[in-house]
Design an enzyme around this catalytic site. Structure first.
Site, PDB file in Angstrom:
ATOM      1  N   SER A  61     -10.641  16.987   4.836  1.00  0.00           N
ATOM      2  CA  SER A  61     -10.770  16.090   5.984  1.00  0.00           C
ATOM      3  C   SER A  61     -10.455  16.815   7.282  1.00  0.00           C
ATOM      4  O   SER A  61      -9.468  17.568   7.354  1.00  0.00           O
ATOM      5  CB  SER A  61      -9.814  14.899   5.853  1.00  0.00           C
ATOM      6  OG  SER A  61     -10.220  14.045   4.821  1.00  0.00           O
ATOM      7  N   THR A  62     -11.261  16.585   8.299  1.00  0.00           N
ATOM      8  CA  THR A  62     -10.940  17.096   9.624  1.00  0.00           C
ATOM      9  C   THR A  62      -9.602  16.518  10.067  1.00  0.00           C
ATOM     10  O   THR A  62      -9.317  15.345   9.849  1.00  0.00           O
ATOM     11  CB  THR A  62     -12.036  16.696  10.625  1.00  0.00           C
ATOM     12  OG1 THR A  62     -13.265  17.312  10.216  1.00  0.00           O
ATOM     13  CG2 THR A  62     -11.697  17.147  12.038  1.00  0.00           C
ATOM     14  N   ARG A  96     -17.167 -11.352   6.615  1.00  0.00           N
ATOM     15  CA  ARG A  96     -16.276 -10.968   7.699  1.00  0.00           C
ATOM     16  C   ARG A  96     -17.066 -10.711   8.971  1.00  0.00           C
ATOM     17  O   ARG A  96     -18.066  -9.990   8.957  1.00  0.00           O
ATOM     18  CB  ARG A  96     -15.459  -9.727   7.314  1.00  0.00           C
ATOM     19  CG  ARG A  96     -14.601 -10.009   6.086  1.00  0.00           C
ATOM     20  CD  ARG A  96     -13.802  -8.802   5.645  1.00  0.00           C
ATOM     21  NE  ARG A  96     -13.157  -9.087   4.370  1.00  0.00           N
ATOM     22  CZ  ARG A  96     -11.891  -8.832   4.094  1.00  0.00           C
ATOM     23  NH1 ARG A  96     -11.120  -8.281   5.011  1.00  0.00           N
ATOM     24  NH2 ARG A  96     -11.387  -9.118   2.913  1.00  0.00           N
ATOM     25  N   LYS A 117       0.322   1.533  13.168  1.00  0.00           N
ATOM     26  CA  LYS A 117       0.837   0.178  13.337  1.00  0.00           C
ATOM     27  C   LYS A 117       1.928   0.190  14.410  1.00  0.00           C
ATOM     28  O   LYS A 117       1.616   0.160  15.597  1.00  0.00           O
ATOM     29  CB  LYS A 117       1.281  -0.371  11.984  1.00  0.00           C
ATOM     30  CG  LYS A 117       0.076  -0.602  11.056  1.00  0.00           C
ATOM     31  CD  LYS A 117       0.436  -1.171   9.726  1.00  0.00           C
ATOM     32  CE  LYS A 117      -0.794  -1.574   8.928  1.00  0.00           C
ATOM     33  NZ  LYS A 117      -1.737  -0.490   8.642  1.00  0.00           N
ATOM     34  N   HIS A 156       4.202  -0.918   6.917  1.00  0.00           N
ATOM     35  CA  HIS A 156       4.489  -2.118   7.711  1.00  0.00           C
ATOM     36  C   HIS A 156       5.964  -2.193   8.100  1.00  0.00           C
ATOM     37  O   HIS A 156       6.425  -3.249   8.530  1.00  0.00           O
ATOM     38  CB  HIS A 156       4.068  -3.369   6.947  1.00  0.00           C
ATOM     39  CG  HIS A 156       2.589  -3.511   6.810  1.00  0.00           C
ATOM     40  ND1 HIS A 156       1.789  -4.035   7.810  1.00  0.00           N
ATOM     41  CD2 HIS A 156       1.755  -3.158   5.806  1.00  0.00           C
ATOM     42  CE1 HIS A 156       0.531  -4.017   7.417  1.00  0.00           C
ATOM     43  NE2 HIS A 156       0.477  -3.486   6.205  1.00  0.00           N
ATOM     44  N   THR A 200       2.589   5.178   8.286  1.00  0.00           N
ATOM     45  CA  THR A 200       1.408   5.224   9.147  1.00  0.00           C
ATOM     46  C   THR A 200       1.823   5.422  10.594  1.00  0.00           C
ATOM     47  O   THR A 200       2.939   5.074  10.988  1.00  0.00           O
ATOM     48  CB  THR A 200       0.591   3.927   9.023  1.00  0.00           C
ATOM     49  OG1 THR A 200      -0.618   4.054   9.779  1.00  0.00           O
ATOM     50  CG2 THR A 200       1.357   2.725   9.544  1.00  0.00           C
ATOM     51  N   SER A 217       3.217   0.402 -10.952  1.00  0.00           N
ATOM     52  CA  SER A 217       2.869  -0.124  -9.633  1.00  0.00           C
ATOM     53  C   SER A 217       3.235  -1.594  -9.505  1.00  0.00           C
ATOM     54  O   SER A 217       2.992  -2.385 -10.421  1.00  0.00           O
ATOM     55  CB  SER A 217       1.357   0.052  -9.415  1.00  0.00           C
ATOM     56  OG  SER A 217       0.927  -0.515  -8.206  1.00  0.00           O
ATOM     57  N   THR A 220      -8.372  -9.517  -0.166  1.00  0.00           N
ATOM     58  CA  THR A 220      -7.088  -9.131   0.416  1.00  0.00           C
ATOM     59  C   THR A 220      -5.961  -9.975  -0.176  1.00  0.00           C
ATOM     60  O   THR A 220      -4.849  -9.482  -0.412  1.00  0.00           O
ATOM     61  CB  THR A 220      -7.128  -9.284   1.942  1.00  0.00           C
ATOM     62  OG1 THR A 220      -8.260  -8.548   2.443  1.00  0.00           O
ATOM     63  CG2 THR A 220      -5.868  -8.751   2.580  1.00  0.00           C
ATOM     64  N   SER A 240       2.622  -6.832   3.260  1.00  0.00           N
ATOM     65  CA  SER A 240       2.094  -7.312   4.538  1.00  0.00           C
ATOM     66  C   SER A 240       1.486  -8.700   4.503  1.00  0.00           C
ATOM     67  O   SER A 240       1.325  -9.326   5.547  1.00  0.00           O
ATOM     68  CB  SER A 240       1.045  -6.329   5.060  1.00  0.00           C
ATOM     69  OG  SER A 240      -0.074  -6.267   4.190  1.00  0.00           O
ATOM     70  N   LYS A 271      -1.454   3.718 -16.330  1.00  0.00           N
ATOM     71  CA  LYS A 271      -0.742   2.923 -15.332  1.00  0.00           C
ATOM     72  C   LYS A 271      -0.190   1.654 -15.964  1.00  0.00           C
ATOM     73  O   LYS A 271      -0.712   1.149 -16.958  1.00  0.00           O
ATOM     74  CB  LYS A 271      -1.659   2.558 -14.170  1.00  0.00           C
ATOM     75  CG  LYS A 271      -2.776   1.606 -14.545  1.00  0.00           C
ATOM     76  CD  LYS A 271      -3.635   1.218 -13.344  1.00  0.00           C
ATOM     77  CE  LYS A 271      -4.757   0.283 -13.789  1.00  0.00           C
ATOM     78  NZ  LYS A 271      -5.644  -0.098 -12.682  1.00  0.00           N
TER      79      LYS A 271
END
Length: 408
Positions: free
Chosen positions: A279-280, A23, A250, A219, A247, A139, A365, A191, A158
């Site tokens: 996490s901050t 990439r 996006k 998405h 999110t 899932s 991906t 997506s 799972k």
């Protein structure tokens, strides 16, 4: 004699390059007020204008005047960072306001923000696995890596059902003893192919077999439903889903992730999820921008309607040109290539010869042999930009035959 550490790292990268999967980051500088155009800084130090066709800033809200004004005001009021985790000085009034807006958006009692959508999926699903005794997580086969990793990190049993295959999902549910906790995890919009999750059918099966439901709407938020609350809102099933995850990075054009649910669920995740606790917190300026973006898209359909119109137009143009698109029902326009080396070659040709930026999508991906270019037309792409894009792609397919050469 020590292990040849550096040589191993070089070998690993060389493997990716040999497969055509290495990439390369595009050095871009978006121009305020001119999205989806940007300046591209090439390796030789020169720069030139390009058009971005693969941004997840789906509606251009990262450039919206209301968003920028809110962020400037917050920066002047409180400064830059949050100063700590949410538990240690990192909870500001902006965070509280943002979570109220998100809970209202999804018709839930409470919400919780994270530093990214990836973290919100990973932290929440892994924590559910640890909080629910003997739980089994079910899932969809095409769920995002963040969901897969969250389920894996939880360490619970799972099961994977074939993508959007309700008969297979029911088969799995039917085989689980009735009293055992079970979580169905799926997405609103997938997506890579751009198809929708069947929210009503999944909710019906969850009701029938006593399952807990978790939907990833990253998405879809901002773009579907009357106020942009996602596919479940469009389908009228949002109230039947236990956790809605989304999110801010996006359609809302900012950064961060979140979940919304009943207050007791949010309180438990807040109290147990390491990905949240350690996490901050999001910078207040980001929260301010997200609040402004969410509020605007709750009231405005202009951006959504223009995006859908442009997506429909681009699909029609590509079909007419004979290009191998996946005819998705959503705003995502995937163009199949089928070879990693070729996918990169097409992407490079578009950038170098036409000033068009679209990133190649390769394994992991998507599966090997399913490599593609993924276009995300938005409300700010013009008819002229579409003409240029389709003309360039047609030239590559018909005259240079890059995909056919690579596949041969």
């Amino acid at each position: 004699m020590s292990f040849p550490y550096l040589a191993r790292f070089q070998e690993a990268v060389a493997e990716l390059k040999s497969e055509g999967r290495y990439r390369v980051f595009a050095d871009l500088l978006r121009r305020k007020g001119a999205f989806p155009t940007a300046n591209y800084y090439s390796p030789d130090g020169t720069q030139r204008p390009i058009t971005i066709w693969c941004s997840n800033d789906y509606l251009g809200m990262g450039q919206h005047p209301k968003v920028l004004a809110a962020m400037h005001a917050a920066l002047e009021e409180v400064g830059a960072g949050a100063g700590g985790t949410r538990n240690i000085s990192g909870t500001t009034h902006y965070h509280i306001q943002l979570e109220h807006e998100l809970a209202d958006l999804h018709g839930k009692e409470a919400a919780l923000t994270f530093t990214s959508g990836y973290v919100s999926n990973d932290a929440t699903l892994s924590t559910l696995a640890k909080l629910l005794p003997d739980v089994i997580l079910i899932s969809d086969q095409l769920n995002h890596n963040s969901m897969i990793e969250g389920i894996r990190h939880g360490g619970a049993e799972k099961k994977i059902f074939r993508h959007n295959d309700m008969a297979h999902l029911e088969e799995i549910l039917k085989a689980i003893e009735p009293g055992r906790p079970k979580v169905i995890a799926f997405e609103g919009v997938y997506s890579m192919d751009g198809d929708f999750g069947p929210t009503e059918k999944i909710c019906d099966l969850a009701d029938k077999y006593g399952a807990f439901t978790y939907i990833d709407e990253v998405h879809a938020v901002g773009m579907y439903g009357p106020r942009g609350a996602g596919v479940a809102a469009r389908d009228g099933t949002m109230g039947r889903i236990d956790i809605v995850e989304g999110t801010l990075a996006k359609a809302y054009g900012i950064m961060g992730g979140y979940i919304t649910a009943k207050a007791e669920i949010i309180d438990a995740i807040r109290s147990y999820a390491p990905g949240f606790i350690f996490s901050t917190s999001l910078a207040p300026v980001l929260c301010a921008g997200a609040i402004a973006s969410i509020r605007h898209l709750k009231e405005s359909n202009i951006e959504r309607e223009a995006q859908q119109a442009n997506a429909g137009r681009l699909k029609a143009m590509m079909k007419t040109a004979g290009l191998p698109i996946i005819d998705s029902p959503s705003h995502i326009v995937p163009l199949m290539v089928g070879d990693a080396v070729c996918c990169k070659a097409v992407s490079d040709a578009l950038m170098n010869d036409h000033g068009i930026y679209v990133q190649p999508i390769n394994y992991p991906t998507v599966p090997r042999g399913k490599e593609r270019l993924r276009f995300t037309p938005g409300p700010l792409h013009t008819p002229q930009m579409m003409d240029t894009l389709v003309g360039a792609l047609t030239d590559l397919w018909q005259h240079h035959a890059l995909p056919r050469q690579c596949a041969a």
